[in-house]
Design a protein around this motif. Structure first.
Motif, PDB file in Angstrom:
ATOM      1  N   UNK A  51       1.136  -0.657   0.263  1.00  0.00           N
ATOM      2  CA  UNK A  51      -0.038   0.006  -0.200  1.00  0.00           C
ATOM      3  C   UNK A  51       1.247   0.854  -0.307  1.00  0.00           C
ATOM      4  N   UNK A  52       1.917   0.980   0.521  1.00  0.00           N
ATOM      5  CA  UNK A  52       2.553   2.564   0.558  1.00  0.00           C
ATOM      6  C   UNK A  52       3.950   3.107   0.422  1.00  0.00           C
ATOM      7  N   UNK A  53       4.549   1.449   0.017  1.00  0.00           N
ATOM      8  CA  UNK A  53       5.646   1.050  -0.760  1.00  0.00           C
ATOM      9  C   UNK A  53       6.750   1.707   0.104  1.00  0.00           C
ATOM     10  N   UNK A  54       7.636   2.948  -0.633  1.00  0.00           N
ATOM     11  CA  UNK A  54       9.230   3.927   0.209  1.00  0.00           C
ATOM     12  C   UNK A  54       7.899   4.759   0.697  1.00  0.00           C
ATOM     13  N   UNK A  55       6.686   5.203   1.082  1.00  0.00           N
ATOM     14  CA  UNK A  55       6.693   6.306   1.967  1.00  0.00           C
ATOM     15  C   UNK A  55       7.267   5.684   3.328  1.00  0.00           C
ATOM     16  N   UNK A  56       6.972   4.852   3.777  1.00  0.00           N
ATOM     17  CA  UNK A  56       7.159   4.413   5.300  1.00  0.00           C
ATOM     18  C   UNK A  56       8.639   3.556   5.206  1.00  0.00           C
ATOM     19  N   UNK A  57       8.793   3.296   6.504  1.00  0.00           N
ATOM     20  CA  UNK A  57       9.993   2.272   7.523  1.00  0.00           C
ATOM     21  C   UNK A  57       9.335   1.507   8.634  1.00  0.00           C
ATOM     22  N   UNK A  58       9.969  -0.145   8.540  1.00  0.00           N
ATOM     23  CA  UNK A  58       9.165  -0.673   8.814  1.00  0.00           C
ATOM     24  C   UNK A  58      10.315  -1.737   9.639  1.00  0.00           C
ATOM     25  N   UNK A  59      10.161  -1.722  10.850  1.00  0.00           N
ATOM     26  CA  UNK A  59      11.203  -2.361  12.094  1.00  0.00           C
ATOM     27  C   UNK A  59      10.816  -3.221  12.859  1.00  0.00           C
ATOM     28  N   UNK A  60      11.200  -4.899  11.365  1.00  0.00           N
ATOM     29  CA  UNK A  60      10.163  -6.394  12.349  1.00  0.00           C
ATOM     30  C   UNK A  60      10.725  -6.663  13.707  1.00  0.00           C
ATOM     31  N   UNK A  61      10.703  -6.785  14.373  1.00  0.00           N
ATOM     32  CA  UNK A  61      10.974  -7.207  16.300  1.00  0.00           C
ATOM     33  C   UNK A  61      10.731  -8.593  16.184  1.00  0.00           C
ATOM     34  N   UNK A  62      11.671  -9.451  16.122  1.00  0.00           N
ATOM     35  CA  UNK A  62      10.762 -11.016  16.460  1.00  0.00           C
ATOM     36  C   UNK A  62      11.995 -11.452  17.116  1.00  0.00           C
ATOM     37  N   UNK A  63      11.074 -12.910  17.808  1.00  0.00           N
ATOM     38  CA  UNK A  63      11.685 -13.599  18.291  1.00  0.00           C
ATOM     39  C   UNK A  63      11.779 -14.541  17.939  1.00  0.00           C
ATOM     40  N   UNK A  64      11.821 -15.046  16.827  1.00  0.00           N
ATOM     41  CA  UNK A  64      11.755 -16.254  15.997  1.00  0.00           C
ATOM     42  C   UNK A  64      11.954 -17.481  16.770  1.00  0.00           C
ATOM     43  N   UNK A  65      10.213 -17.851  17.606  1.00  0.00           N
ATOM     44  CA  UNK A  65      10.062 -18.742  18.347  1.00  0.00           C
ATOM     45  C   UNK A  65       9.381 -19.568  16.834  1.00  0.00           C
ATOM     46  N   UNK A  66       9.094 -21.202  17.511  1.00  0.00           N
ATOM     47  CA  UNK A  66       8.471 -22.258  16.672  1.00  0.00           C
ATOM     48  C   UNK A  66       7.935 -21.435  15.435  1.00  0.00           C
ATOM     49  N   UNK A  67       7.027 -20.479  15.913  1.00  0.00           N
ATOM     50  CA  UNK A  67       6.020 -19.808  14.340  1.00  0.00           C
ATOM     51  C   UNK A  67       6.807 -18.867  14.252  1.00  0.00           C
ATOM     52  N   UNK A  68       7.436 -18.141  14.682  1.00  0.00           N
ATOM     53  CA  UNK A  68       8.096 -17.225  13.864  1.00  0.00           C
ATOM     54  C   UNK A  68       9.250 -17.341  11.685  1.00  0.00           C
ATOM     55  N   UNK A  69       9.030 -16.877  10.645  1.00  0.00           N
ATOM     56  CA  UNK A  69       9.579 -17.641   9.934  1.00  0.00           C
ATOM     57  C   UNK A  69       9.838 -16.200   8.690  1.00  0.00           C
ATOM     58  N   UNK A  70      10.862 -16.433   9.217  1.00  0.00           N
ATOM     59  CA  UNK A  70      11.881 -15.223   7.871  1.00  0.00           C
ATOM     60  C   UNK A  70      11.880 -15.626   6.389  1.00  0.00           C
ATOM     61  N   UNK A  71      11.030 -17.168   5.889  1.00  0.00           N
ATOM     62  CA  UNK A  71      10.668 -16.544   5.257  1.00  0.00           C
ATOM     63  C   UNK A  71      10.081 -16.402   4.229  1.00  0.00           C
ATOM     64  N   UNK A  72       8.095 -16.308   5.344  1.00  0.00           N
ATOM     65  CA  UNK A  72       8.026 -15.837   4.785  1.00  0.00           C
ATOM     66  C   UNK A  72       8.005 -13.480   4.444  1.00  0.00           C
ATOM     67  N   UNK A  73       9.149 -13.710   4.685  1.00  0.00           N
ATOM     68  CA  UNK A  73       9.306 -11.868   3.848  1.00  0.00           C
ATOM     69  C   UNK A  73      10.134 -12.381   2.710  1.00  0.00           C
ATOM     70  N   UNK A  74      10.993 -13.482   2.837  1.00  0.00           N
ATOM     71  CA  UNK A  74      11.381 -13.284   1.636  1.00  0.00           C
ATOM     72  C   UNK A  74      12.225 -12.301   0.373  1.00  0.00           C
ATOM     73  N   UNK A  75      10.649 -12.284   0.382  1.00  0.00           N
ATOM     74  CA  UNK A  75       9.949 -10.841  -1.335  1.00  0.00           C
ATOM     75  C   UNK A  75      11.137  -9.984  -0.964  1.00  0.00           C
ATOM     76  N   UNK A  76      10.548  -9.164   0.714  1.00  0.00           N
ATOM     77  CA  UNK A  76      11.196  -8.383   1.170  1.00  0.00           C
ATOM     78  C   UNK A  76      12.160  -7.991   2.112  1.00  0.00           C
ATOM     79  N   UNK A  77      12.989  -8.960   2.374  1.00  0.00           N
ATOM     80  CA  UNK A  77      14.021  -8.457   3.407  1.00  0.00           C
ATOM     81  C   UNK A  77      14.773  -7.721   2.713  1.00  0.00           C
ATOM     82  N   UNK A  78      14.867  -6.717   1.559  1.00  0.00           N
ATOM     83  CA  UNK A  78      16.378  -6.560   1.016  1.00  0.00           C
ATOM     84  C   UNK A  78      15.601  -5.154   0.737  1.00  0.00           C
ATOM     85  N   UNK A  79      14.564  -4.115   0.856  1.00  0.00           N
ATOM     86  CA  UNK A  79      14.073  -3.568   0.945  1.00  0.00           C
ATOM     87  C   UNK A  79      15.017  -2.312   1.950  1.00  0.00           C
TER      88      UNK A  79
END
Ligand code: NAD
Ligand code: DAU
Length: 359
Positions: A24-52
């Motif tokens: 929705x917002x593209x480069x107009x916003x910045x996102x910081x994602x804080x996650x402990x990566x428990x069994x339910x956290x999966x960075x594969x879910x964000x593969x396509x945006x991780x290099x933004x």
């Protein structure tokens, strides 16, 4: 540029929300994602945006006061959207303590860190600072079959360790709003489904098992009712509440899409059969013969049903994805992402699954 601090962004709803926000917002916003990566956290879910350039991942526990304080000190955070939680009811019945730890204590840490960073000397807050606490309809308890809805005014009556810990976290947010005039909102949403959902939850578990010809475990008599919402509609609601909602208010989010669990299982089987090509060998075993009634969940809430009247009237949000369409989109996503499912099911989940279902 507005900066969002998202907790639990590597989980199911958090990762869908991050995709929605960049869409929705593209480069107009910045996102910081804080996650402990428990069994339910999966960075594969964000593969396509991780290099933004406007995205940062920080591995941290929300219960770690110093780490969270440091994130606020290093970044001028405008918005917090707090998803991080232990989220699975069955796990909470087996091991309640971690639910209290993450859901209650972790929320207290987040509230405190945000308040410390944002509160001015005169006790007010800069206009654009907002905290949104993502909660659940389960805090309201259980409804009788075919009668009544959860409203924002419905008294809390949680039954499971999960819903009790979420109720505790909601109460803390309410206390911060009442005591410190802390700029927050709470959303209480019904059952979500869609891409990236961990296959311990009903819908992805049934899709995955059916495709593999495994039994489909249905708790009790299969007639418990849940109100299902496509996850992107939830992401949109959260954004709209932060953009258009009145501060200090709670908004119920849900879709008037009540279904018994057994209906869900049957719809999934019918949709899989409709979508699988005739020459796909899996089509042969996708059948109702796989349905297996198993011991009921302890304290199993009978029915949840959200009245989304307030969010519709005040903000103009309503669910856009009908279940028939949403379940097809979800199944298509699982067809196209077999590798994701393989990676998830070959890890910790498998051990948990074995303990839970004694296979
Ligand atoms: P999820 O279990 O898929 O994801 C939770 C995420 O939080 C994971 O990435 C996990 O690693 C992270 N996390 C857990 N403990 C943490 C900690 N101590 N510190 C930092 N990160 C931690 O959950 P979900 O289904 O995406 O739910 C997200 C939120 O939405 C939860 O607060 C849940 O209560 C709420 N909710 C879920 C639903 C639903 O149907 N799934 C419906 C309504 C509300
Ligand atoms: O209502 C919102 C809540 O929805 C969220 O707050 C929770 O985080 C989320 O996990 C979900 O809780 P439920 O317990 O409703 O979801 P779950 O997918 O675990 O179960 C849905 C229903 O299906 C429930 O009545 C139990 C039943 N069930 C579940 C599983 C995993 C089965 O019959 N068989 C199963 O194997």
């Amino acid at each position: 540029m507005r900066t969002y601090l998202i907790t639990g962004g590597a989980g199911f709803i958090g990762s869908n929300y991050i995709h929605y926000m960049f869409g929705k917002y593209g480069d107009e916003i910045r996102i910081i994602n804080v996650d402990k990566l428990t069994y339910a956290g999966n960075l594969e879910n964000l593969k396509d945006i991780e290099n933004r350039e406007n995205y940062t991942f920080i591995r941290a526990d929300i219960c770690d006061k110093e780490a969270i304080r440091e994130i606020f000190a290093q970044n001028d955070i405008d918005r917090v959207v707090h998803f991080a939680a232990e989220s699975h009811v069955d796990r909470s019945i087996r091991n309640p303590e971690v639910f209290v730890q993450t859901n209650v204590l972790g929320t207290a840490v987040m509230l405190n860190a945000a308040r410390e960073a944002w509160e001015k000397e005169d006790g007010t807050y800069p206009g654009d600072k907002k905290f949104l606490h993502v909660s659940t309809d389960e805090v309201y308890g259980s409804l009788p079959e075919g009668e009544g809805y959860f409203y924002e005014t419905t008294p809390y009556s949680p039954h499971s360790p999960y819903s009790s810990s979420k109720a505790g976290s909601d109460m803390l947010v309410k206390a911060y709003m009442d005591t410190y005039h802390f700029p927050a909102n709470i959303t209480n949403c019904s059952n979500n489904y869609g891409p990236y959902q961990f296959p311990e939850k009903l819908i992805p578990l049934i899709i995955n098992n059916a495709l593999q010809g495994k039994k489909l475990p249905v708790y009790g008599d299969g007639k418990n009712v849940r109100d299902w919402l496509y996850v992107e509609d939830h992401a949109k609601a959260i954004d709209m509440v932060q953009e258009k909602g009145r501060l200090f208010e709670t908004y119920n989010v849900g879709g008037h899409n009540e279904k018994q669990n057994i209906e869900i299982v049957e719809i999934i089987l019918d949709t899989l059969r409709e979508m699988l090509p005739d020459d796909d060998p899996r089509k042969a075993h996708v059948s109702r013969d796989l349905i297996t009634y198993v011991e009921d969940r302890k304290g199993h809430d009978r029915r949840y049903a959200i009245a989304p009247d307030k969010i519709k009237a005040e903000i103009g949000w309503e669910p856009e994805t009908m279940f028939k369409e949403g379940i097809k989109k979800t199944i298509r996503w699982f067809f196209e992402n077999e590798e994701w499912m393989k990676n998830v099911t070959s890890g910790d989940y498998q051990k948990y699954y074995d303990a839970m279902y004694k296979v």
